[in-house]
Design a protein around this motif. Structure first.
Motif, PDB file in Angstrom:
ATOM      1  N   GLU A 147       0.837  -1.211   0.000  1.00 17.44           N
ATOM      2  CA  GLU A 147       0.000   0.000   0.000  1.00 17.44           C
ATOM      3  C   GLU A 147       0.867   1.254   0.000  1.00 17.44           C
ATOM      4  N   TYR A 148       2.028   1.151   0.647  1.00 19.48           N
ATOM      5  CA  TYR A 148       2.879   2.345   0.795  1.00 19.48           C
ATOM      6  C   TYR A 148       3.741   2.640  -0.428  1.00 19.48           C
ATOM      7  N   GLY A 149       3.999   1.633  -1.266  1.00 16.61           N
ATOM      8  CA  GLY A 149       4.940   1.822  -2.357  1.00 16.61           C
ATOM      9  C   GLY A 149       6.358   1.938  -1.826  1.00 16.61           C
ATOM     10  N   THR A 150       7.200   2.647  -2.566  1.00 15.50           N
ATOM     11  CA  THR A 150       8.611   2.771  -2.176  1.00 15.50           C
ATOM     12  C   THR A 150       9.003   4.249  -2.110  1.00 15.50           C
ATOM     13  N   PRO A 151       8.514   4.983  -1.095  1.00 15.07           N
ATOM     14  CA  PRO A 151       8.865   6.395  -0.966  1.00 15.07           C
ATOM     15  C   PRO A 151      10.333   6.560  -0.556  1.00 15.07           C
ATOM     16  N   LYS A 165       2.872  24.476   7.215  1.00 14.49           N
ATOM     17  CA  LYS A 165       2.513  25.882   7.393  1.00 14.49           C
ATOM     18  C   LYS A 165       2.224  26.208   8.859  1.00 14.49           C
ATOM     19  N   GLY A 166       3.119  25.734   9.717  1.00 10.03           N
ATOM     20  CA  GLY A 166       3.014  26.103  11.132  1.00 10.03           C
ATOM     21  C   GLY A 166       2.017  25.278  11.927  1.00 10.03           C
ATOM     22  N   ARG A 167       1.335  24.314  11.273  1.00 12.92           N
ATOM     23  CA  ARG A 167       0.413  23.468  12.024  1.00 12.92           C
ATOM     24  C   ARG A 167       0.893  22.015  11.941  1.00 12.92           C
ATOM     25  N   GLU A 168       0.335  21.169  12.818  1.00  6.75           N
ATOM     26  CA  GLU A 168       0.819  19.798  12.888  1.00  6.75           C
ATOM     27  C   GLU A 168      -0.356  18.835  13.019  1.00  6.75           C
ATOM     28  N   ASP A 169      -0.233  17.667  12.420  1.00  5.39           N
ATOM     29  CA  ASP A 169      -1.286  16.653  12.573  1.00  5.39           C
ATOM     30  C   ASP A 169      -0.666  15.264  12.357  1.00  5.39           C
ATOM     31  N   VAL A 170      -1.342  14.239  12.853  1.00  7.77           N
ATOM     32  CA  VAL A 170      -0.949  12.861  12.552  1.00  7.77           C
ATOM     33  C   VAL A 170      -1.925  12.354  11.500  1.00  7.77           C
ATOM     34  N   LEU A 171      -1.393  12.003  10.340  1.00 12.55           N
ATOM     35  CA  LEU A 171      -2.243  11.675   9.186  1.00 12.55           C
ATOM     36  C   LEU A 171      -1.898  10.278   8.662  1.00 12.55           C
ATOM     37  N   PRO A 172      -2.848   9.658   7.919  1.00 10.52           N
ATOM     38  CA  PRO A 172      -2.530   8.368   7.306  1.00 10.52           C
ATOM     39  C   PRO A 172      -1.277   8.503   6.431  1.00 10.52           C
ATOM     40  N   TYR A 173      -0.397   7.514   6.496  1.00 15.47           N
ATOM     41  CA  TYR A 173       0.830   7.556   5.702  1.00 15.47           C
ATOM     42  C   TYR A 173       0.453   7.548   4.214  1.00 15.47           C
ATOM     43  N   PRO A 174       1.139   8.351   3.366  1.00 13.58           N
ATOM     44  CA  PRO A 174       0.777   8.396   1.935  1.00 13.58           C
ATOM     45  C   PRO A 174       0.855   7.019   1.264  1.00 13.58           C
ATOM     46  N   LYS A 175      -0.070   6.790   0.334  1.00 17.56           N
ATOM     47  CA  LYS A 175      -0.168   5.491  -0.335  1.00 17.56           C
ATOM     48  C   LYS A 175       0.242   5.630  -1.801  1.00 17.56           C
ATOM     49  N   GLN A 176       1.169   4.765  -2.238  1.00 15.33           N
ATOM     50  CA  GLN A 176       1.584   4.750  -3.653  1.00 15.33           C
ATOM     51  C   GLN A 176       1.689   3.298  -4.108  1.00 15.33           C
ATOM     52  N   PRO A 177       0.512   2.619  -4.215  1.00 12.25           N
ATOM     53  CA  PRO A 177       0.513   1.169  -4.448  1.00 12.25           C
ATOM     54  C   PRO A 177       1.047   0.773  -5.827  1.00 12.25           C
ATOM     55  N   PHE A 178       1.414  -0.539  -5.924  1.00 11.80           N
ATOM     56  CA  PHE A 178       2.112  -1.053  -7.110  1.00 11.80           C
ATOM     57  C   PHE A 178       1.196  -1.585  -8.216  1.00 11.80           C
ATOM     58  N   SER A 179      -0.112  -1.856  -7.918  1.00  9.42           N
ATOM     59  CA  SER A 179      -0.966  -2.547  -8.900  1.00  9.42           C
ATOM     60  C   SER A 179      -2.440  -2.310  -8.535  1.00  9.42           C
ATOM     61  N   GLU A 328       7.930  -0.634 -11.687  1.00  6.38           N
ATOM     62  CA  GLU A 328       8.365  -0.455 -10.295  1.00  6.38           C
ATOM     63  C   GLU A 328       9.818  -0.003 -10.312  1.00  6.38           C
ATOM     64  N   LYS A 329      10.240   0.650  -9.223  1.00  2.00           N
ATOM     65  CA  LYS A 329      11.639   1.072  -9.137  1.00  2.00           C
ATOM     66  C   LYS A 329      12.505  -0.146  -8.864  1.00  2.00           C
ATOM     67  N   GLU A 330      13.603  -0.272  -9.602  1.00  2.00           N
ATOM     68  CA  GLU A 330      14.504  -1.422  -9.410  1.00  2.00           C
ATOM     69  C   GLU A 330      15.657  -1.103  -8.471  1.00  2.00           C
ATOM     70  N   GLU A 331      15.817   0.176  -8.148  1.00  2.00           N
ATOM     71  CA  GLU A 331      16.808   0.573  -7.137  1.00  2.00           C
ATOM     72  C   GLU A 331      16.179   1.727  -6.370  1.00  2.00           C
ATOM     73  N   HIS A 332      16.102   1.604  -5.062  1.00  2.00           N
ATOM     74  CA  HIS A 332      15.408   2.639  -4.297  1.00  2.00           C
ATOM     75  C   HIS A 332      15.724   2.513  -2.821  1.00  2.00           C
ATOM     76  N   TYR A 333      15.424   3.566  -2.083  1.00  2.00           N
ATOM     77  CA  TYR A 333      15.537   3.542  -0.619  1.00  2.00           C
ATOM     78  C   TYR A 333      14.387   2.710  -0.055  1.00  2.00           C
ATOM     79  N   TYR A 334      14.624   1.960   1.007  1.00  2.00           N
ATOM     80  CA  TYR A 334      13.510   1.255   1.650  1.00  2.00           C
ATOM     81  C   TYR A 334      13.835   1.003   3.103  1.00  2.00           C
ATOM     82  N   ASN A 335      13.071   1.601   3.977  1.00  4.95           N
ATOM     83  CA  ASN A 335      13.245   1.343   5.402  1.00  4.95           C
ATOM     84  C   ASN A 335      11.891   1.507   6.080  1.00  4.95           C
ATOM     85  N   ALA A 336      11.290   0.376   6.450  1.00 11.27           N
ATOM     86  CA  ALA A 336       9.934   0.404   7.012  1.00 11.27           C
ATOM     87  C   ALA A 336       9.968   0.049   8.498  1.00 11.27           C
ATOM     88  N   VAL A 337       9.288   0.857   9.287  1.00  9.48           N
ATOM     89  CA  VAL A 337       9.179   0.608  10.723  1.00  9.48           C
ATOM     90  C   VAL A 337       8.303  -0.630  10.951  1.00  9.48           C
TER      91      VAL A 337
END
Ligand code: NAD
Ligand code: USQ
Length: 382
Positions: A147-151, A165-179, A328-337
């Protein structure tokens, strides 16, 4: 606990159902066994011979004396889903029952539409049935790390704190799915999150990585309890496919450079994670998201790992870099909590040479069932 395993005839669902039954829980399976029809459509079958769902359940009863109830039907049929909830009154509903192959969803328009309707409507029906019949039931929904893709930043567990812009919130993590398949999971997540807020549903979305392995304590007890193993180009997944390929003398099919990094876990840890989620339910109205995996690997790393073990066994196991059928990206950063399940007590089974060896040995035992024609990928994303 009274627990339903939807998709309980499938690769993850069948061993999960047995795992809960073995531990004394009251278990019911919901499945329309459509997965077996997709095998026929694609001209393939599980590497391991698998008994029918009726034979599986009869064997379990014979061996353990334990009953698992079967509700045979389609989650797209609301009258059926409502009946299941009214009749069984589940405390937890584990939802595996979706079309889960990314390539299947990319075959053509019909398969894309089928995947999204099957998955999104099935989940909506489950949500309505919970609301209307057993509002306290904990929904444990299988999502996907895809669901997250490879940000190009760390992937958090479901939510991210954003300053804007000076405000803060906890939001759903952005989604960039593969299919289109992975997109169906995003649509599900949004529907579940909304109903948690609107109706007070309690839900855990398990964003699971790619599952490998086969054997669990329960499924190895009798041939009639064996789990399925997919090795074909549509439903087969990376590590299991490479082990079958090594066993039968097919080159290991790495798509493109193989630098695609994904999250992985052993099927025995799928069972542990589901159990931990069930024993520690979300609160009413809470939409909880766990990243369900234990290790990250690139596809090439996995192929090299299988190659090493296969060569120790005297097998050739050449790696072939095929043109990537996917976008899909064949070389990319990936570190998931992935700390929330560890915090609940998950004890990971990390990938071992022994597991790879056992998978290769299993595939050698059933090599006559392997059809070379279904191994190479035929579905393309473009
Ligand atoms: P699977 O295809 O082996 O099993 C899915 C089961 O659901 C099948 O038995 C099928 O008949 C049933 N099903 C599908 N649609 C249904 C419907 N409308 N009504 C009733 N039953 C239906 O899949 P799996 O590998 O066991 O995956 C289970 C779940 O876990 C899926 O939701 C998948 O997205 C998720 N998941 C799987 C993996 C993996 O590597 N296998 C990884 C991450 C997430
Ligand atoms: N890949 C190869 N060679 C192969 C098969 C796959 O290089 O022979 C590559 C793919 O290009 C991809 C990666 O391996 O980069 C993973 O592909 P996969 O087929 O093993 O898994 P995927 O399509 O991501 O889907 C599987 C399950 C799906 C689940 C998902 C978890 O089928 O249900 O949601 O894993 S995740 O990847 O975290 O989204």
């Amino acid at each position: 606990m009274r627990i339903i395993i939807a998709g309980g005839d499938g690769f993850c669902g069948w061993p999960t159902a047995l795992h809960f039954s073995e531990r004394g829980h009251e278990v019911a399976i919901v499945d329309n066994c459509i997965r077996r029809e997709w095998d026929k459509e694609l001209g393939t079958r599980s590497l391991t011979p698998i008994a029918t769902i009726q034979e599986r359940l009869a064997a379990w009863k014979e061996i353990t004396g334990k009953d698992i109830k079967l509700y045979y039907g389609d989650l797209q049929d609301y009258a059926f889903v409502r009946h299941v909830f009214e009749d069984f009154q589940p405390e937890a509903f584990v939802h595996f029952a979706e079309q889960r192959s990314a390539p299947y969803s990319m075959i053509d328009r019909d398969h894309a539409v089928f995947t999204q309707v099957n998955n999104v409507v099935g989940t909506l029906n489950v949500l309505f049935a919970i609301k209307e019949t057993v509002p306290d039931c904990h929904l444990i929904k299988l999502g996907t790390m895809g669901e997250y893709g490879t940000p190009n930043i760390d992937i958090e567990e479901g939510y991210i704190r954003i300053q804007h812009k000076g405000r803060e919130d906890v939001l759903p993590y952005p989604k960039q799915p593969f299919s289109f398949y992975h997109l169906s999971k995003v649509h599900d997540s949004h529907n579940i999150m909304f109903t948690c807020k609107a109706w007070g549903i309690r839900a855990t979305d398990l964003n699971q990585g790619v599952v490998y392995g086969l054997w669990t304590d329960e499924t190895r007890r009798d041939e009639r309890l064996y789990n399925r193993v997919d090795y074909d180009g549509v439903f087969g997944t990376a590590l299991n496919r490479f082990c079958v390929q090594a066993a039968v003398g097919h080159p290991l099919t790495v798509y493109g450079k193989g630098g695609q990094t994904r999250a992985f876990l052993d099927i025995r840890d799928t069972l542990q994670c589901i159990e931990l989620a069930a024993l520690h339910p979300a609160d009413r109205g809470e939409f909880r998201v766990f990243n369900q995996f234990t290790e990250q690997f690139s596809v090439l790393q996995l192929a090299e790992r299988v190659q090493k073990v296969a060569r120790e066994m005297g097998l050739e196991a050449n790696i072939e870099h095929l043109p990537n059928p996917r976008v899909e990206k064949e070389e990319h950063y990936y570190n998931a909590v992935h700390t929330k399940l560890l915090d609940l007590g998950l004890k990971p089974h990390y990938l071992s040479d022994e597991l790879i060896r056992e998978l290769i040995e299993t595939a050698m035992r059933y090599r006559d069932r392997v059809d070379f024609d279904v191994i190479r990928p035929k579905v393309t994303w473009r």
